[in-house]
Design an enzyme around this catalytic site. Structure first.
Site, PDB file in Angstrom:
ATOM      1  N   ASP A 247       0.864  -1.175   0.000  1.00 39.77           N
ATOM      2  CA  ASP A 247       0.000   0.000   0.000  1.00 39.77           C
ATOM      3  C   ASP A 247       0.900   1.225   0.000  1.00 39.77           C
ATOM      4  O   ASP A 247       1.996   1.196   0.570  1.00 39.77           O
ATOM      5  CB  ASP A 247      -0.904   0.011   1.232  1.00 39.77           C
ATOM      6  CG  ASP A 247      -2.017  -1.030   1.165  1.00 39.77           C
ATOM      7  OD1 ASP A 247      -2.445  -1.355   0.044  1.00 39.77           O
ATOM      8  OD2 ASP A 247      -2.450  -1.503   2.226  1.00 39.77           O
TER       9      ASP A 247
ATOM     10  N   ASP B 162      -7.072  -1.397  -4.497  1.00 37.79           N
ATOM     11  CA  ASP B 162      -8.154  -1.014  -3.583  1.00 37.79           C
ATOM     12  C   ASP B 162      -9.099  -0.017  -4.252  1.00 37.79           C
ATOM     13  O   ASP B 162     -10.317  -0.111  -4.103  1.00 37.79           O
ATOM     14  CB  ASP B 162      -7.584  -0.396  -2.308  1.00 37.79           C
ATOM     15  CG  ASP B 162      -6.674  -1.339  -1.544  1.00 37.79           C
ATOM     16  OD1 ASP B 162      -6.861  -2.566  -1.643  1.00 37.79           O
ATOM     17  OD2 ASP B 162      -5.772  -0.847  -0.848  1.00 37.79           O
TER      18      ASP B 162
END
Length: 152
Positions: free
Chosen positions: A110, A129
């Site tokens: 991330d 995401d």
């Protein structure tokens, strides 16, 4: 054909940006002050860090969900609207992107950090995401405004 294009584009964008994010280890880049930053985070859980270090459960659940979405898309492709096809394709592409990370790295990379004006720091996320969330929003719209999912 369109689902394949959407899925492949999502995977290319996701994996390319995660590869670039590897250069952010021990660094951060401010994009808009401290509101939006690029940082490197290893997420060993699911959304918002749930199920930390439960790799096999996450792998199994993700594979099952991907298979169910692919089957739904294939079985209903001819009756689905463009909105439903794109929404499912985005979800599949994003899910595969994070599955690749989880399978080969043991964690998901991330790197996008957002801080709200009140100081709340949203959990760090990635393009996979974004694709999953965007696909889910479009899917909700499709469910509400089309008849695509009646009887599915």
């Amino acid at each position: 054909m369109l689902p394949g294009i959407v899925i492949v584009l999502a995977l290319i964008i996701d994996q390319f940006t995660k590869f670039k994010a590897l250069n952010l280890k021990n660094n951060s880049i401010d994009l808009i002050g401290k509101k939006i930053q690029l940082v490197y985070v290893e997420n060993r859980g699911a959304a918002f860090g749930f199920f930390q270090n439960k790799k096999f459960i996450l792998l199994f659940a993700t594979i099952i969900i991907i298979l169910l979405l692919v089957i739904t898309l294939i079985k209903n492709y001819s009756k689905f609207s463009l909105l439903s096809i794109i929404s499912l394709s985005l979800i599949i592409g994003g899910a595969i992107g994070n599955l690749i990370d989880r399978f080969f790295r043991g964690y998901v990379v991330d790197f996008i950090s957002y801080t709200f004006f009140n100081g709340y720091e949203f959990p760090v996320f990635n393009f996979a995401d974004i694709f999953v969330v965007s696909g889910c929003i479009l899917l909700i719209i499709a469910i509400i405004f089309t008849k695509d999912f009646e009887g599915v």
